[in-house]
Design an enzyme around this catalytic site. Structure first.
Site, PDB file in Angstrom:
ATOM      1  CG  HIS A  49      59.909   1.968 158.093  1.00  0.00           C
ATOM      2  ND1 HIS A  49      59.957   0.682 157.591  1.00  0.00           N
ATOM      3  CD2 HIS A  49      61.174   2.273 158.478  1.00  0.00           C
ATOM      4  CE1 HIS A  49      61.203   0.222 157.683  1.00  0.00           C
ATOM      5  NE2 HIS A  49      61.966   1.175 158.213  1.00  0.00           N
ATOM      6  CG  ASP A  90      54.292  -1.816 156.358  1.00  0.00           C
ATOM      7  OD1 ASP A  90      54.632  -0.898 155.588  1.00  0.00           O
ATOM      8  OD2 ASP A  90      54.998  -2.192 157.304  1.00  0.00           O
TER       9      ASP A  90
END
Length: 378
Positions: A128, A158
């Site tokens: 992540h 991200d």
């Protein structure tokens, strides 16, 4: 007319940076078709995908079936861009890997979004945002001295290092295609992008102007003129008075005489300076400080929470936020002088435009029904 009018983008459904990139392209006028899995069609719209789904259309395809993959290939005949966020090898297994696409759709720009890249020792490993930025040097540089590193939400990996680099890569490949007539594959890794965003910090480190250790440098909270301060009402203001004229304006607003203060260019004086500044900031409310510094070059601004940001007069007057699907959200960025970006429509339900899109690419109603009965579409 919008900047990307006439560009068709196929987005293989998912969460995170690839759909966010699709939203950016859609806001700039690209026609974005989101491919949803049958399970997503059955489940309905995931609330976490509402904002990033704006301005798109949606088709439900079962890419685990040969007829479903055949439908995707037909859609790609009229597409300019394909973006996906699967792990390495997934596209190849379902029959739409780069080698296949290069031979069947040589005009296609293919943006592949992963955390660790298509190759390398971590390529197949889950991760992540926090993991990607931990390996780039970014996470280890953020936080207070002697405390744990602080995750900067999931903005750096991200969206900064992932979605924005995917968008830049897609747009650059489209420009190059206008010359060569050929598409290409873009390998976008969030760890690469996060490291790239750290370029100015690595530059300072290489020059000996950045030292290891959190809260030890000019931009990481060590400098008392580049930090946050609490106010009398328990809120906070942000101070970014780096340059000398801005620093003087900040001192003027606080009623401080530079001659009575330690030399700000000597880091050994920073703890004393911080104590002096904190004492003055703590005597006023955040609103009082905003009124004092509004219209000045002191670089002192209120620290707003999410709800406050949506209603602050500066953001309202500029139209930073818009309401779509009944939800207030950041509007399109950047802004163009002539080909104005805009939210093109509300978020579709998963698979909402399946029949419509299939009819556009010359499937007959009976063929559509056969695909549905066979489980290729949803």
């Amino acid at each position: 007319m919008t900047a990307l009018a006439g560009i068709r983008v196929i987005e293989l459904g998912g969460i995170g940076p690839a759909p966010f990139c699709g939203m950016l392209l859609a806001d700039m006028g690209a026609e974005v078709i989101r491919v949803d899995r049958p399970s997503e069609v059955d489940r309905g719209l995931d609330p976490l995908r509402t904002m990033v789904g704006r301005s798109k259309r949606a088709i439900g395809l079962n890419l685990k079936t040969s007829p479903g993959v055949a439908v995707l290939h037909r859609i790609l005949e009229s597409a300019d861009v394909l973006i996906e966020g699967f792990r390495p090898g997934v596209m190849e297994r379902i029959g739409v890997g780069p080698d296949v696409l290069e031979s069947t759709h040589p005009h296609l720009v293919v943006g592949r979004m992963t955390g660790w890249g298509q190759t390398g020792p971590f390529a197949a490993m889950a991760g992540h945002d926090i993991n990607y930025i931990s390996m780039s040097g970014a996470l280890g540089s953020i936080g207070r001295a002697g405390e744990r590193p602080v995750p900067p939400l999931n903005l750096v990996g991200d969206y900064g290092g992932g979605a924005l680099y995917l968008a830049v890569g897609v747009l650059a490949a489209l420009v190059e295609r206008s010359v060569s007539g050929r598409g290409q594959v873009i390998d976008v890794a969030m760890v690469d992008g996060a490291a790239s965003l750290m370029t100015p910090i690595y530059q300072m480190f290489g020059m000996g102007r950045w030292v290891e250790g959190r809260e030890s440098n000019l931009l990481d909270g060590a400098a008392p003129f580049y930090d946050t301060y609490l106010t009398s009402d328990g809120l906070a203001v942000a101070v970014g008075s780096l340059e000398e004229p801005f620093y003087k304006a900040m001192l003027a607003g606080l009623g401080l005489d530079e001659g009575d203060l330690p030399d700000r260019n000597d880091p050994s004086t920073w703890p004393e300076l911080r104590k002096r500044f904190a004492g003055v900031f703590k005597t006023k409310t955040r609103d009082e400080l905003e009124a004092i510094f509004a219209g000045t070059d002191a670089c002192v601004t209120p620290v707003l929470n999410i709800a406050e940001a949506q209603t602050h007069r500066v953001n309202v007057e500029r139209g930073v936020f818009v309401t779509t699907d009944g939800i207030a959200q950041p509007g399109p960025a950047p802004r163009f002088s002539r080909t104005v970006s805009a939210v093109q429509g509300e978020t579709p339900k998963p698979g909402e435009h399946t029949d419509e899109i299939l009819l556009e690419i010359r499937y007959t109603p009976s063929e559509v029904e056969a695909l549905r009965v066979g489980g290729a579409i949803a």
